[in-house]
Design an enzyme around this catalytic site. Sequence first.
Site, PDB file in Angstrom:
ATOM      1  N   TYR A   1       0.858  -1.197   0.000  1.00  7.83           N
ATOM      2  CA  TYR A   1       0.000   0.000   0.000  1.00  7.83           C
ATOM      3  C   TYR A   1       0.880   1.228   0.000  1.00  7.83           C
ATOM      4  O   TYR A   1       1.857   1.299   0.746  1.00  7.83           O
ATOM      5  CB  TYR A   1      -0.935   0.022   1.217  1.00  7.83           C
ATOM      6  CG  TYR A   1      -2.373  -0.033   0.769  1.00  7.83           C
ATOM      7  CD1 TYR A   1      -2.912   1.019   0.048  1.00  7.83           C
ATOM      8  CD2 TYR A   1      -3.171  -1.148   1.012  1.00  7.83           C
ATOM      9  CE1 TYR A   1      -4.206   0.970  -0.436  1.00  7.83           C
ATOM     10  CE2 TYR A   1      -4.463  -1.208   0.541  1.00  7.83           C
ATOM     11  CZ  TYR A   1      -4.981  -0.146  -0.185  1.00  7.83           C
ATOM     12  OH  TYR A   1      -6.250  -0.201  -0.656  1.00  7.83           O
TER      13      TYR A   1
ATOM     14  N   ARG B   1      -0.935  -1.205 -19.298  1.00  2.41           N
ATOM     15  CA  ARG B   1      -2.262  -0.594 -19.182  1.00  2.41           C
ATOM     16  C   ARG B   1      -2.243   0.385 -18.005  1.00  2.41           C
ATOM     17  O   ARG B   1      -1.982  -0.017 -16.874  1.00  2.41           O
ATOM     18  CB  ARG B   1      -3.266  -1.718 -18.927  1.00  2.41           C
ATOM     19  CG  ARG B   1      -4.715  -1.381 -19.040  1.00  2.41           C
ATOM     20  CD  ARG B   1      -5.492  -2.622 -19.421  1.00  2.41           C
ATOM     21  NE  ARG B   1      -5.168  -2.937 -20.805  1.00  2.41           N
ATOM     22  CZ  ARG B   1      -5.753  -2.356 -21.861  1.00  2.41           C
ATOM     23  NH1 ARG B   1      -6.718  -1.481 -21.680  1.00  2.41           N
ATOM     24  NH2 ARG B   1      -5.395  -2.667 -23.086  1.00  2.41           N
TER      25      ARG B   1
ATOM     26  N   THR C   1      -3.235   7.808 -21.544  1.00  2.00           N
ATOM     27  CA  THR C   1      -3.071   6.403 -21.199  1.00  2.00           C
ATOM     28  C   THR C   1      -1.598   6.093 -21.443  1.00  2.00           C
ATOM     29  O   THR C   1      -0.895   6.862 -22.104  1.00  2.00           O
ATOM     30  CB  THR C   1      -3.883   5.482 -22.133  1.00  2.00           C
ATOM     31  OG1 THR C   1      -3.423   5.683 -23.473  1.00  2.00           O
ATOM     32  CG2 THR C   1      -5.376   5.778 -22.061  1.00  2.00           C
TER      33      THR C   1
ATOM     34  N   GLU D   1      -0.486   4.801  -0.538  1.00  2.00           N
ATOM     35  CA  GLU D   1      -1.261   6.032  -0.672  1.00  2.00           C
ATOM     36  C   GLU D   1      -0.382   7.239  -0.345  1.00  2.00           C
ATOM     37  O   GLU D   1       0.446   7.170   0.565  1.00  2.00           O
ATOM     38  CB  GLU D   1      -2.409   5.981   0.339  1.00  2.00           C
ATOM     39  CG  GLU D   1      -3.741   6.354  -0.236  1.00  2.00           C
ATOM     40  CD  GLU D   1      -4.826   6.053   0.783  1.00  2.00           C
ATOM     41  OE1 GLU D   1      -5.057   6.919   1.612  1.00  2.00           O
ATOM     42  OE2 GLU D   1      -5.391   4.932   0.726  1.00  2.00           O
TER      43      GLU D   1
ATOM     44  N   LYS E   1      -1.639   2.813 -25.221  1.00  2.00           N
ATOM     45  CA  LYS E   1      -2.062   2.930 -26.626  1.00  2.00           C
ATOM     46  C   LYS E   1      -0.810   3.175 -27.471  1.00  2.00           C
ATOM     47  O   LYS E   1       0.091   2.335 -27.449  1.00  2.00           O
ATOM     48  CB  LYS E   1      -3.131   4.008 -26.746  1.00  2.00           C
ATOM     49  CG  LYS E   1      -4.402   3.638 -25.963  1.00  2.00           C
ATOM     50  CD  LYS E   1      -5.535   4.637 -26.125  1.00  2.00           C
ATOM     51  CE  LYS E   1      -6.749   4.227 -25.306  1.00  2.00           C
ATOM     52  NZ  LYS E   1      -7.838   5.226 -25.393  1.00  2.00           N
TER      53      LYS E   1
ATOM     54  N   ASP F   1      -6.304  15.754 -23.478  1.00  2.00           N
ATOM     55  CA  ASP F   1      -6.348  14.303 -23.273  1.00  2.00           C
ATOM     56  C   ASP F   1      -5.667  13.664 -24.482  1.00  2.00           C
ATOM     57  O   ASP F   1      -6.268  13.529 -25.540  1.00  2.00           O
ATOM     58  CB  ASP F   1      -7.822  13.875 -23.159  1.00  2.00           C
ATOM     59  CG  ASP F   1      -7.974  12.368 -23.026  1.00  2.00           C
ATOM     60  OD1 ASP F   1      -6.940  11.653 -23.033  1.00  2.00           O
ATOM     61  OD2 ASP F   1      -9.127  11.900 -22.914  1.00  2.00           O
TER      62      ASP F   1
HETATM   63  C1  LIG Z   1      -8.861   5.419 -24.492  1.00  2.00           C
HETATM   64  C2  LIG Z   1      -9.196   6.784 -24.064  1.00  2.00           C
HETATM   65  C3  LIG Z   1      -9.473   7.071 -22.726  1.00  2.00           C
HETATM   66  C4  LIG Z   1      -9.691   5.996 -21.691  1.00  2.00           C
HETATM   67  O1  LIG Z   1      -8.622   5.222 -21.388  1.00  2.00           O
HETATM   68  P1  LIG Z   1      -8.805   3.934 -20.430  1.00  2.00           P
HETATM   69  O2  LIG Z   1      -7.421   3.535 -20.130  1.00  2.00           O
HETATM   70  O3  LIG Z   1      -9.569   2.938 -21.218  1.00  2.00           O
HETATM   71  O4  LIG Z   1      -9.541   4.369 -19.217  1.00  2.00           O
HETATM   72  C5  LIG Z   1      -9.652   8.381 -22.374  1.00  2.00           C
HETATM   73  N1  LIG Z   1      -9.583   9.372 -23.284  1.00  2.00           N
HETATM   74  C6  LIG Z   1      -9.351   9.136 -24.589  1.00  2.00           C
HETATM   75  C7  LIG Z   1      -9.290  10.269 -25.549  1.00  2.00           C
HETATM   76  C8  LIG Z   1      -9.154   7.830 -25.026  1.00  2.00           C
HETATM   77  O5  LIG Z   1      -8.944   7.591 -26.331  1.00  2.00           O
END
Ligand SMILES: *Cc1c(COP(=O)(O)O)cnc(C)c1O
Length: 477
Positions: free
Chosen positions: A64, A279, A270, A66, A273, A241
Amino acid sequence: MTFAKASEIYTDILAQIATVEPRVAGAISQELADQRASLKLIASENYASLTTLLTMGNWLSDKYAEGTVGHRFYAGCQNIDVVESVAEEHARELFGAEHAYAQPHSGIDANLVAYWAILQHRIESPTLERLGAKTVNDLSEQDWEDLRREFNKQRVMGMSLDAGGHLTHGFRPNISGKMFQQHSYGTDPATGLIDYAALERDAKEFKPLIIVAGYSAYPRRVNFAKMKEIADSVGATLFVDMAHFAGLVAGKVFTGEEDPVPYADVVATTTHKSLRGPRGGLVMCKHEYADAVDKGCPMVLGGPLGHVMAAKAVALAEARQESFRVYAQNVADNAKALAEGLMRRGVNLVTGGTDNHLCLLDVQSFGLTGRQAESALLDSGIVTNRNSIPRDPNGAWYTSGVRIGTPALTSRGFGVDEFDRVAELIVQVLSATTPAPTSSGAPGKAKYVIADGVADRTKAECAELLDGFPLYPGLTL
Ligand SMILES: *Cc1c(COP(=O)(O)O)cnc(C)c1O
């Protein structure tokens, strides 16, 4: 690590897992076989390195932690401090960010951290200061109630879903839509590109606290300098994002005004990707937002995942190598080759092409819905996903589009010639597919018929193409 060693390690681990729950060992083995056998064009997926994957399977998971590096609510976090600070150092160096926070468990979690950090910095902190309170616990019942109402009045602008925005950008099915009043910006119907002038006019009228830039299905680059200028002109925080395209930022394909990090107040991503890590999620920000961002756990996050932060540190270190720049450039070059291969064979692409890692096919000219196209391609060994196109006549469920991306197959070594062949295979399937009539005789939106033999032939051709580019070559499992 050599693949021979990795093969031994995995064989031992899987045998051990099988002694406890053979179905799980079976599913892990089968997943490798399935991933090896499929032509993976899902734009949000990739293949992490074996080093990154193996970094996740260990006892850092048992701790843990936090709090933040050096300031934990639990004793004995010295090793978590190491992996978290290394991950954050690599993130800062790789992206040139002022501050990084490696704890978010996923992209959606990273966005939630970002939203609450912005609310805290822009709304809560000034209120506490005005009332002479140190923390929210010092507020009277009435002041607390007023602050809660103030949170509730805030507004966010994000890209509309059919233009490629994400649910977390203020849409009703996601918590962000329940937290904020939302107004969407779209794309110009003529060009398919973001209409910055319209966005600016709307922002002046709507007066959002936050403008969100970033997307999941927009095949073009964004001018973040322009976005920042618009945000500044209405007193909004610019939140980017970059979940989808972080790999292209890391690999310096997006530079100057196309690199969000110097312009945005807060950036979330993320790590799994185009960045090709484990992940997970990551938030970066200007110094001004750092304290608020660091409160992500326990504000909205559960305890940090030490084993995943360790893997983030490894993947980010990999992304700082020269080979990652080559990879990122290949992702973009391959997407162009794929787009050109499709258009040359008569396929309509939203915006007429791509300049990032993905293409959005408009499959209406084949007489198909996105759902029919997605299914027919899957039957033929090609994994994609259906996606709305701007002003989609078939709605968000059936859709009229298919989204495809190059990050995963580029990791396997595909180049422009292979992606031209992929375009050929896609067109081969779609032009052999027709909608099946419904009981009334009208063309349906879900069922379809593929001309005899085409699915099997395409599957064999995909297998042949993949054969030259083994996934984790030398890993014998
Ligand atoms: C994939 C994605 C997310 C979410 O990501 P997770 O890891 O699945 O929670 C958020 N914003 C955008 C623009 C994405 O393409």
